[in-house]
Design an enzyme around this catalytic site. Structure first.
Site, PDB file in Angstrom:
ATOM      1  N   SER A 176       1.601 -76.738  62.708  1.00  0.00           N
ATOM      2  CA  SER A 176       1.094 -78.173  63.212  1.00  0.00           C
ATOM      3  C   SER A 176      -0.423 -78.253  62.707  1.00  0.00           C
ATOM      4  O   SER A 176      -1.692 -76.997  62.635  1.00  0.00           O
ATOM      5  CB  SER A 176       1.208 -78.466  64.834  1.00  0.00           C
ATOM      6  N   CYS A 192       0.094 -74.403  77.934  1.00  0.00           N
ATOM      7  CA  CYS A 192       1.127 -75.303  78.195  1.00  0.00           C
ATOM      8  C   CYS A 192       1.406 -75.224  80.016  1.00  0.00           C
ATOM      9  O   CYS A 192       1.928 -75.940  80.596  1.00  0.00           O
ATOM     10  CB  CYS A 192       2.309 -75.264  77.782  1.00  0.00           C
ATOM     11  N   THR A 239       8.868 -94.212  59.370  1.00  0.00           N
ATOM     12  CA  THR A 239       7.300 -94.003  58.212  1.00  0.00           C
ATOM     13  C   THR A 239       6.742 -92.681  58.279  1.00  0.00           C
ATOM     14  O   THR A 239       6.840 -93.108  59.749  1.00  0.00           O
ATOM     15  CB  THR A 239       6.951 -95.730  59.112  1.00  0.00           C
ATOM     16  N   GLY A 265       4.496 -79.190  65.442  1.00  0.00           N
ATOM     17  CA  GLY A 265       4.724 -77.971  65.999  1.00  0.00           C
ATOM     18  C   GLY A 265       6.399 -78.049  66.867  1.00  0.00           C
ATOM     19  O   GLY A 265       7.477 -77.865  66.632  1.00  0.00           O
ATOM     20  N   THR A 266       6.113 -79.065  67.670  1.00  0.00           N
ATOM     21  CA  THR A 266       7.254 -79.055  69.277  1.00  0.00           C
ATOM     22  C   THR A 266       8.084 -79.764  68.371  1.00  0.00           C
ATOM     23  O   THR A 266       9.425 -79.938  68.371  1.00  0.00           O
ATOM     24  CB  THR A 266       7.239 -80.281  69.692  1.00  0.00           C
TER      25      THR A 266
HETATM   26  C1  LIG Z   1       0.684 -75.950  69.671  1.00  0.00           C
HETATM   27  C2  LIG Z   1       1.789 -74.550  69.505  1.00  0.00           C
HETATM   28  C3  LIG Z   1       2.733 -75.381  69.475  1.00  0.00           C
HETATM   29  C4  LIG Z   1       3.054 -77.090  69.760  1.00  0.00           C
HETATM   30  O1  LIG Z   1       2.723 -78.200  68.358  1.00  0.00           O
HETATM   31  P1  LIG Z   1       2.111 -79.352  68.942  1.00  0.00           P
HETATM   32  O2  LIG Z   1       2.031 -80.009  67.368  1.00  0.00           O
HETATM   33  O3  LIG Z   1       1.049 -79.780  69.941  1.00  0.00           O
HETATM   34  O4  LIG Z   1       3.459 -79.669  69.342  1.00  0.00           O
HETATM   35  C5  LIG Z   1       4.443 -74.789  68.973  1.00  0.00           C
HETATM   36  N1  LIG Z   1       4.250 -73.170  68.695  1.00  0.00           N
HETATM   37  C6  LIG Z   1       2.769 -72.815  69.321  1.00  0.00           C
HETATM   38  C7  LIG Z   1       3.007 -71.050  68.880  1.00  0.00           C
HETATM   39  C8  LIG Z   1       2.347 -73.662  69.328  1.00  0.00           C
HETATM   40  O5  LIG Z   1       0.408 -72.544  69.358  1.00  0.00           O
END
Ligand SMILES: *Cc1c(COP(=O)(O)O)cnc(C)c1O
Length: 397
Positions: free
Chosen positions: A204, A330, A242, A76-77
């Site tokens: 994610s 976080c 990759t 997600g990040t």
């Molecule tokens: C967990 C989360 C992320 C980050 O995702 P990762 O895969 O852990 O980097 C980003 N946005 C929201 C809303 C999340 O809950």
């Protein structure tokens, strides 16, 4: 079960989720037998390439998107960073104004902070007491030099689900690219990218019982976006490196399972959620619900207890084998109250006394009842130690 303590009650599914057995089974061969690099030309490489494309189709189906609109990332990040930084780099010549909300994840907020340092201007849309962004406020914030709007689909702390179709529709009508962080929504509530006019969407795998370290960015067909990483030609030259083949296989499988089971599972979780919310608000005085009662993720419970410290409560809950979170996973470790709770109007002391329970596939009604039994005496114990509570209760009576 009686009063016996449960081995472990995991109510922190917004932080991460366990990998499902069916998902792990599909991933395993791609670590050992089918380890080929999808870019190579021999047959085990072909198997890897095919597995990646199958996962792409599965994920596209889950989102009602085209396979060609799915780009795999490390999570997600990365997807959030790519969407924002890539758009800003591409469109900087056209304008330097960006719009987001005050309650985004740090994967979004910290990118905007950096862009501000580099001469971009960012409007942070406020939210109402339930955590909702107003479409009218968005409309008013758009300027001729606005080059991107990014508003999250659903919030990780308080579970509020935004009117994303309206927000994306406004952006589309004004010709401004729209991104949404759907990390908490994907696999939990329906997403339909033929209907929702978002240009980019992040998700994610580990938030819906897939593996950690893999995610995706949806980029609508024909929409430009500068690459974020530089390297090889993978993902049609847009995301080099990759491919994480086992992870991508797991993401595709987890998405397919989540979408197939969503109607039943989301109703089950919403019932558990409501039982917890009603039980907590009804059983513990001086408590309020954070977020919206109705526009809420099926698995999110977030409550603010007056006169206690969320962190102390977490430690006591941990001694009862209950895994929960205060404001945001976080920010734990920092003493700042959550920016989300402050944005919905909680004063600092209430923001500090918040508890988040997030439910997932393996949670049961027994676990909810266990928490409802264990929580009130813990809150009472902390309040008994609080001089503020004693003074406060006296003035309230
Ligand atoms: C967990 C989360 C992320 C980050 O995702 P990762 O895969 O852990 O980097 C980003 N946005 C929201 C809303 C999340 O809950």
């Amino acid at each position: 079960m009686g009063n016996a303590e449960l081995e472990r009650v995991y109510f922190d599914n917004a932080a991460t989720t366990p990998v499902r057995d069916e998902v792990l089974e599909e991933m395993l061969p791609y670590f050992r037998e089918r380890y080929g690099n999808p870019s190579s030309l021999y047959s085990i490489a072909g198997e890897s390439k095919k597995a990646v494309e199958t996962a792409r189709e599965r994920l596209a189906n889950a989102l009602n998107a085209e396979p060609g609109e799915i780009y795999f990332t490390s999570g997600g990040t990365e997807s959030d960073n790519w969407a924002i930084a890539g758009t800003a780099e591409r469109a900087a010549g056209k304008g330097r104004h960006l719009i987001t909300s005050a309650i985004e994840h740090h994967g979004i907020l910290n990118v905007f902070k950096k862009l501000e340092k580099n001469g971009f201007e960012v409007t942070y849309l406020p939210v109402d007491a339930e955590g909702l962004v107003s479409p009218e406020e968005l409309e008013k914030a758009i300027r001729p030099d606005t080059i991107l709007i990014s508003v999250m689909y659903a919030n990780n702390e308080i579970g509020t689900v935004q009117p994303i179709d309206d927000l994306a529709g406004i952006a589309a009508a004004r010709g401004v690219p729209f991104h949404t962080d759907a990390v908490q929504a994907a696999g939990h509530i329906p997403i339909d990218l033929k209907k929702t006019k978002a240009d980019m969407l992040s998700l994610s795998a580990h938030k819906f019982n897939g593996p950690k370290g893999v995610g995706a960015l949806f980029i609508r067909k024909g929409k430009p976006l500068e690459p974020f990483l530089l390297g090889g030609h993978q993902e049609k030259g847009r995301r080099p490196g990759t491919e994480n083949v086992p992870g991508i296989v797991g993401l595709g499988k987890a998405a397919a399972l989540a979408v197939a089971e969503m109607p039943e599972e989301s109703a089950r979780l919403a019932a558990l959620r409501d039982r917890l919310i009603d039980g907590i608000l009804g059983g513990i005085p001086h408590t309020r619900l954070n977020g919206s009662r109705t526009k809420r993720l099926p698995g999110n419970v977030s409550v603010a207890f007056e006169f206690i410290e969320g962190e102390s409560l977490l430690l006591l809950l941990d001694m009862k084998n209950i895994c929960a979170s205060s404001g945001s996973a976080c920010t734990s470790g920092s003493l700042d109250p959550s920016h989300v709770l402050l944005a919905i109007g909680l004063p600092h002391e209430k923001a500090h006394g918040s508890l988040r329970l997030t439910l997932g596939r393996y949670n049961t009604a027994d676990e909810a009842e266990y928490v409802l039994r264990e929580l009130p005496p813990l809150v009472a114990r902390l309040r008994d130690m609080s001089p503020l509570y004693k003074a406060g209760v006296k003035t309230m009576i």
